[in-house]
Design an enzyme around this catalytic site. Structure first.
Site, PDB file in Angstrom:
ATOM      1  N   LEU B  64      -6.229  45.539  39.936  1.00 31.43           N
ATOM      2  CA  LEU B  64      -8.106  44.982  40.585  1.00 31.43           C
ATOM      3  C   LEU B  64      -8.697  45.945  41.552  1.00 31.43           C
ATOM      4  O   LEU B  64      -9.369  45.970  42.048  1.00 31.43           O
ATOM      5  CB  LEU B  64      -7.788  43.717  40.919  1.00 31.43           C
ATOM      6  CG  LEU B  64      -7.155  43.222  40.148  1.00 31.43           C
ATOM      7  CD1 LEU B  64      -6.813  41.366  41.202  1.00 31.43           C
ATOM      8  CD2 LEU B  64      -7.928  41.815  38.820  1.00 31.43           C
ATOM      9  N   ARG B  65      -7.619  46.909  41.481  1.00 29.00           N
ATOM     10  CA  ARG B  65      -8.565  48.276  42.173  1.00 29.00           C
ATOM     11  C   ARG B  65      -8.497  48.368  43.766  1.00 29.00           C
ATOM     12  O   ARG B  65      -8.787  49.106  44.166  1.00 29.00           O
ATOM     13  CB  ARG B  65      -9.758  48.831  41.530  1.00 29.00           C
ATOM     14  CG  ARG B  65      -9.483  49.307  40.100  1.00 29.00           C
ATOM     15  CD  ARG B  65      -8.763  50.507  40.258  1.00 29.00           C
ATOM     16  NE  ARG B  65      -8.897  50.899  38.845  1.00 29.00           N
ATOM     17  CZ  ARG B  65      -7.816  51.823  38.194  1.00 29.00           C
ATOM     18  NH1 ARG B  65      -6.392  52.577  39.286  1.00 29.00           N
ATOM     19  NH2 ARG B  65      -8.333  53.110  37.681  1.00 29.00           N
ATOM     20  N   ASP B 306      -2.982  46.000  30.441  1.00 26.99           N
ATOM     21  CA  ASP B 306      -3.311  47.107  30.681  1.00 26.99           C
ATOM     22  C   ASP B 306      -4.633  47.323  31.297  1.00 26.99           C
ATOM     23  O   ASP B 306      -5.007  48.058  31.787  1.00 26.99           O
ATOM     24  CB  ASP B 306      -2.876  48.142  30.250  1.00 26.99           C
ATOM     25  CG  ASP B 306      -1.731  49.203  30.670  1.00 26.99           C
ATOM     26  OD1 ASP B 306      -1.634  48.669  31.814  1.00 26.99           O
ATOM     27  OD2 ASP B 306      -2.128  50.218  30.451  1.00 26.99           O
TER      28      ASP B 306
END
Lengths: 325, 426
Positions: B64-65, B306
């Site tokens: 989700l950064r 991924d």
């Protein structure tokens, strides 16, 4: 898959690689180059084919020789040439490759001659020009990473044709660091496309890429075996940094096993020619007696290189040639 | 809120169910299938005619950064993507910046996710501090904070002594360790599978041995330490064979594959398509076929997206300089369906790999199935619809995927999380 270097009529739009280039286009380039060799012998070494065109030599990697030959070729066609060593300017300031291209497009470029350390960089530029509706600007790959050096491959073909006339009865050996060589990949593509029945690659396993035989070559590790009966010997440059990374032990051992000496060359056909893309490492991949010997055609390669680059540039952007806009 | 979902085709892989039945939800849970419970009066009825009603998908790897890479994606944007894709539970790899190596960070992530009230997040903690492969993370505390397993993401541990200690320590608590098989030096400089395509394109290669050597090491160390090993993102037939062999020898080992490796091979790189720059690299067609077969017969336990959003700046560069990764949350279901169709697999079997089987790996018991009492996390989709993958339609902030422009089966009509409709096709 769409070949991005051909336009929708199947004509050459960019020169990015020889891999996948139709045989008749390769032949057309070589045919176009032939009369250009005479231009160099005139008192006024200029033709007006690219008058008013702006060509940007966009070199992200250092090169003197290739850049100079492109510059000479463009000037002989009366183009305006701008040389940019980007490795020492914009990208050092953090500008992206495509930002650099956009800026130069804004300066009304007609052609980019691109050298880049990363394989595929000229493809990225060509795709970007297409995506932004500026595909009237041509891209010539002057060497990208390990991938391709198409004008070198073409000038090598010009040289072979000059000395051997016919490709379809030749045995050609490529010797050395194929793994890291864009020149070797372009040579292999060109030779197989032009119908050379046997292309050999010779070198240690550390310097031959995985599954290289799938490119249509025979693999030899023993140079004496590999040179037997060949018509053309194409030497590759061995970079000094190959001693790092555990690819080779020493230049001395390399020379001893794979260096081209007169004794090894004697295994080839008596009229075999010896080529090298330069710059040479004498005493590493090639012995001086061979480099300066009667079978070497290394300097004619350089001369033909200008004519071939003139042919490519005039076919892409010129008013004459097989590819009118 | 009481919801009745009617006319749908209920597919519940955990219970081997594929049948036209109604589903009843109350208080965020599934209360019944088929017959309504006594006195049930629905406040809302969803007509699921022509739709499959399945458990919400469980994704074993969704980046989700956050924290650290908010310019690439945020929890909000990626949670939206998850909802649009019918994915209701996300395992989060620890390669954020800073890495998920501190209980406070993990708590913050869980708190932020909970506040957004969309997909459930299951953080996978960093096995070592900063993923540096030097010092152990506080695993016990991290689990208390919400971690479900430990991993190094795509950063292999160089020192096998540290790896052994990390596995021993995790095994002390019976924590799961998820490892990406990448031998550090063999994988270091490469960007593509070491094969014909990389040779032609002049791209530095990563040999299959980078995967197999790492697997040999992991399997040996897991055996001697008793650690519970999950192998992430298999890329090769040889890698799968090693996992199988370990299983035959009695080891409790699981593995997964990504949607990219299930459908693509190195041939898809074409002319340097940087969307195909992935870790691990796309391998040969033979490898891909083995992975597809392995997922079909269950030797590969789960399929994951991924999900790795990369911005255009990261992709509009020469292949070898581009950032690896592709967006995937919204493609997990379509690519599961595509694989099922192409392999002739019944949906109930295919969906198991992204629901019940994935749940088992994460250790989720309350979701991934439709047993009464389970969390009402659902995905209602039209399996017959086809959608073309386009930048405009992707909710994820990462618009880069090798599947751009492809027409894929499956359109999500509703996504429910704990009985609340979080996504509804307008």
């Amino acid at each position: 898959m769409h070949n991005p270097q051909l336009n929708k009529h199947g004509e050459l739009q960019h020169l990015l690689t020889i891999d996948g280039l139709p045989r008749d286009i390769i032949t057309a380039i070589l045919d176009t180059a032939a009369p250009f060799t005479e231009v160099a012998e005139r008192e006024v070494k200029k033709l007006p084919l690219l008058r008013g065109k702006s060509i940007f030599n966009l070199f992200f990697e250092n090169s003197t020789r290739t850049r100079t030959t492109f510059e000479i070729a463009a000037k002989r066609l009366s183009a305006d040439v701008v040389n940019l060593n980007v490795s020492t300017s914009s990208t050092a300031k953090g500008e992206s490759l495509l930002d650099t291209v956009d800026n130069l497009c804004a300066m009304q470029a007609d052609m980019f001659v691109v050298r880049h350390a990363a394989s595929g960089a000229p493809f990225l530029i060509a795709q970007h020009l297409l995506a932004t509706g500026r595909d009237h600007i041509h891209v010539v790959n002057a060497g990208d990473g390990r991938h391709a050096h198409p004008t070198q491959g073409l000038l090598d073909m010009y040289t072979i044709r000059h000395y051997k006339r016919d490709f379809t009865n030749l045995t050609v050996a490529i010797v050395g660091d194929v793994l890291h060589s864009r020149v070797a990949r372009s040579q292999i593509s060109a030779l197989t496309t032009l119908g050379v029945p046997e292309v050999r690659v010779i070198g240690p396993k550390t310097l031959l890429p995985t599954e290289v035989e799938r490119m249509g070559v025979r693999v030899f590790h023993d140079i004496r075996e590999g040179l037997k009966g060949v018509d053309v010997v194409m030497m590759l440059r061995l970079q000094n940094e190959r001693m790092n990374g555990a690819l080779l032990p020493t230049p001395q051992e390399y020379y001893k096993v794979w260096g081209l000496t007169a004794e090894k060359l004697a295994l080839a056909k008596p009229d075999a020619i010896v080529m090298h893309p330069g710059p040479m490492n004498r005493g590493v991949e090639i012995d001086s007696s061979v480099a300066d010997g009667t079978q070497a055609v290394i300097l004619p390669q350089v001369t033909f290189g200008i004519a071939v680059r003139m042919a490519v540039m005039s076919m892409l952007a010129g008013q004459q040639g097989s590819n009118k806009q | 809120m009481k919801i009745r979902i009617t006319n749908g085709r209920l597919i519940d892989p955990a219970n081997g169910l594929d049948d036209r039945r109604d589903l009843y939800l109350a208080d965020g849970k599934i209360v019944a299938t088929g017959q309504a419970p006594d006195g049930f009066s629905a406040e809302r009825t969803i007509d699921a005619a022509n739709l499959v009603v399945a458990p919400g998908l469980i994704d074993l790897a969704a980046r989700l950064r956050e924290p650290g890479f908010e310019y690439r994606a945020t929890l909000e944007s990626e949670m939206d993507a998850a909802m649009a894709g019918g994915v209701t539970s996300l395992a989060i790899p620890p390669d954020t910046d800073p890495a998920l190596d501190e209980p406070g960070l993990v708590e913050m992530l869980c708190y932020r996710a909970k506040k957004l009230n969309r997909a459930h997040v299951y953080p996978v903690g960093a096995l070592t501090i900063g993923l540096k492969g030097e010092r152990l993370s506080e695993m016990a505390e991290l689990v208390e904070a919400g971690c479900v397993a430990f991993s190094q993401a795509n950063v292999p541990i160089v020192d096998n002594n540290v790896l052994m200690r990390a596995l021993q320590y995790a095994a002390t608590f019976d924590f799961r360790v998820w490892l990406q098989p990448l031998a550090p030096f063999l994988a270091r400089t490469g960007v593509a599978h070491d094969g014909e395509v990389a040779t032609r394109l002049g791209l530095p290669g990563i040999p299959v041995a980078a995967e197999t050597i790492a697997l040999y090491t992991y399997i040996q160390l897991a055996r001697t330490t008793g650690a519970r090993l999950h192998v992430t993102r298999l890329s090769s037939a040889a890698g799968l064979a090693l996992v199988e062999q370990a299983r035959v020898e009695g080891m409790d080992i699981t593995c997964d594959v990504s949607i990219n490796h299930l459908h693509l091979s190195d041939m898809d790189i074409g002319y340097f398509n940087s969307n195909c720059h992935l870790v691990p690299p796309l391998r040969s067609q033979r490898d891909r076929d083995a992975l597809r077969q392995g997922l079909a017969d269950g030797r590969i336990n789960a399929l994951c997206s991924d999900h790795t959003p990369v911005d255009d700046d990261g992709k509009l560069t020469p292949f070898s300089e581009s950032e690896p990764g592709a967006t995937g949350l919204e493609l997990l279901l379509p690519l599961t369906l595509k694989w099922a169709q192409e392999s002739g697999l019944p949906l109930v079997k295919a969906l198991a790999r992204v629901t019940s089987d994935a749940a088992r790996i994460v250790g989720i018991t309350k979701a991934g199935h439709l047993t009464p009492g389970a969390r009402a996390d659902l995905c209602l989709f039209d399996p017959a619809a086809h959608v073309t993958v386009s930048r405009d339609q992707l909710r994820s902030q990462g618009k880069n995927t090798p599947f751009l422009g492809m027409e894929l089966p499956g359109r999500v009509h509703y996504t429910l999380v704990e009985g609340q409709v979080m996504h509804e096709l307008s």
